[in-house]
Design an enzyme around this catalytic site. Structure first.
Site, PDB file in Angstrom:
ATOM      1  N   TYR A  31      24.039  16.959 -26.705  1.00 18.27           N
ATOM      2  CA  TYR A  31      23.324  16.363 -25.578  1.00 18.27           C
ATOM      3  C   TYR A  31      22.186  17.274 -25.129  1.00 18.27           C
ATOM      4  O   TYR A  31      22.423  18.393 -24.651  1.00 18.27           O
ATOM      5  CB  TYR A  31      24.264  16.105 -24.397  1.00 18.27           C
ATOM      6  N   GLY A 179      31.846   4.377 -21.881  1.00 18.51           N
ATOM      7  CA  GLY A 179      31.087   3.134 -21.784  1.00 18.51           C
ATOM      8  C   GLY A 179      31.781   2.043 -20.997  1.00 18.51           C
ATOM      9  O   GLY A 179      31.741   0.874 -21.395  1.00 18.51           O
ATOM     10  N   PRO A 180      32.418   2.359 -19.871  1.00 24.38           N
ATOM     11  CA  PRO A 180      33.209   1.342 -19.166  1.00 24.38           C
ATOM     12  C   PRO A 180      32.387   0.167 -18.645  1.00 24.38           C
ATOM     13  O   PRO A 180      32.911  -0.938 -18.522  1.00 24.38           O
ATOM     14  CB  PRO A 180      33.849   2.129 -18.017  1.00 24.38           C
ATOM     15  N   VAL A 181      31.103   0.396 -18.337  1.00 19.11           N
ATOM     16  CA  VAL A 181      30.283  -0.711 -17.820  1.00 19.11           C
ATOM     17  C   VAL A 181      29.272  -1.205 -18.853  1.00 19.11           C
ATOM     18  O   VAL A 181      28.366  -1.964 -18.529  1.00 19.11           O
ATOM     19  CB  VAL A 181      29.582  -0.345 -16.495  1.00 19.11           C
ATOM     20  N   LYS A 183      26.629  -0.112 -20.697  1.00 23.23           N
ATOM     21  CA  LYS A 183      25.204   0.086 -20.449  1.00 23.23           C
ATOM     22  C   LYS A 183      24.677  -0.739 -19.276  1.00 23.23           C
ATOM     23  O   LYS A 183      23.508  -1.086 -19.220  1.00 23.23           O
ATOM     24  CB  LYS A 183      24.394  -0.225 -21.708  1.00 23.23           C
ATOM     25  N   GLY A 184      25.549  -1.040 -18.318  1.00 20.29           N
ATOM     26  CA  GLY A 184      25.146  -1.781 -17.130  1.00 20.29           C
ATOM     27  C   GLY A 184      25.451  -3.261 -17.180  1.00 20.29           C
ATOM     28  O   GLY A 184      25.282  -3.966 -16.172  1.00 20.29           O
ATOM     29  N   LEU A 185      25.916  -3.774 -18.334  1.00 19.96           N
ATOM     30  CA  LEU A 185      26.243  -5.198 -18.427  1.00 19.96           C
ATOM     31  C   LEU A 185      27.377  -5.585 -17.492  1.00 19.96           C
ATOM     32  O   LEU A 185      27.406  -6.708 -16.967  1.00 19.96           O
ATOM     33  CB  LEU A 185      26.639  -5.557 -19.859  1.00 19.96           C
ATOM     34  N   LEU A 186      28.318  -4.676 -17.293  1.00 21.02           N
ATOM     35  CA  LEU A 186      29.471  -4.973 -16.456  1.00 21.02           C
ATOM     36  C   LEU A 186      29.272  -4.416 -15.047  1.00 21.02           C
ATOM     37  O   LEU A 186      30.128  -3.756 -14.472  1.00 21.02           O
ATOM     38  CB  LEU A 186      30.739  -4.422 -17.109  1.00 21.02           C
TER      39      LEU A 186
END
Length: 276
Positions: A31, A179-181, A183-186
């Site tokens: 990173y 990645g729980p959301v 990339k913002g979709l959820l």
């Protein structure tokens, strides 16, 4: 991964994370070519709390400061050397968790496993694992190592890890859900995120079906995905944060969980189709 390189901005996010009782901080040598680890190291040197939290980093990508070339290198030599650089950048004498940052079935996995076992025996790491979505790689490590953790993208849309959770749990290996959301979709910004990032849809969803499915879930969407993950044998939900506001939104969603209402039945049942 998403921490800004500007230290005052990163410091504000990390202070908010500590104030919110977050106990696991995830990074990797790749990173920002080590700069992410350096940010964390500087923060904990200046603010203390190292003993209050767990730090996990990752290894396996050999990168070069002078260009953008990255080589996959899961060798014993590279792992034993890279951990010293990560510890120096993080300003700590041990890592709570060290993960292989990927992995292929063609790797010399026994050599990799030996390197992690050496580091654990020497006290430089307390646990080790892999970050992978390749079932054949995951199954090899489950069968042939004392792996502690597997990190996978895991959320309502990408529910592929469901096909592996029983195998993983039977080995008493912990799952980290990244990645729980999605990339913002959820999140409640689902429609705009779908337009900006998912014009062609995702997996076997068209963009229209994606929007229609997400539109059926009452706001806030992030609460549903948190509820879903907490209904699974997940040890930690690893969410990125590029601003204080984004972090606060994630924390707010987590604080509203009721562990029941997640609308999983609205989503396709996905399975891994490659690397079986």
């Amino acid at each position: 991964m998403n921490l800004p390189l500007d230290y005052p901005e990163a410091k504000a996010i990390l202070k908010e994370a500590l104030a919110s009782d977050m106990g696991y901080f995830d990074t990797a040598d790749l990173y920002h070519k080590g700069a992410n680890e350096e940010l964390l190291g500087r923060f904990f040197r200046e603010n203390g709390h190292r003993q209050d939290i767990m730090i996990g980093s990752k290894v396996g990508n050999e990168f070069f400061q002078q260009n953008d070339e990255v080589k996959w290198n899961p060798s014993r030599e590279h792992i034993l050397s890279s951990v010293k650089d990560s510890l120096r950048r993080l300003g700590t004498d041990y890592l709570d968790l060290y993960m292989l940052h990927g992995g292929m079935i063609e790797d010399n996995k026994e050599e990799t496993i030996d390197a992690f076992n050496v580091l654990k025996k020497d006290g430089l790491i307390r646990a080790y694992g892999i970050s992978s979505i390749r079932p054949n790689v995951i199954r090899h490590y489950l069968a042939h190592s004392d792996i502690d953790v597997i990190m996978m993208q895991f959320n309502l849309i990408d529910n592929r890890p469901e096909m592996l959770v029983d195998e993983i749990s039977e080995r008493d290996v912990k799952i980290l859900a990244r990645g729980p959301v999605m990339k913002g979709l959820l999140t409640d910004n689902a429609a705009s995120v779908a337009d900006r990032k998912f014009a062609d849809g995702v997996f076997d969803y068209s963009q229209d079906e994606l929007k229609e499915t997400l539109g059926k879930i009452p706001a806030p969407l992030a609460v549903s995905t948190m509820n879903y993950l907490l209904s699974q044998p997940v040890a930690s939900i690893v969410a990125g944060a590029s601003s204080v506001g984004q972090l606060q939104s994630t924390v707010s969603a987590y604080q509203q969980v009721d562990y029941r209402t997640h609308h999983r039945e609205l989503f396709h049942d996905l399975n891994y189709e490659d690397h079986l």
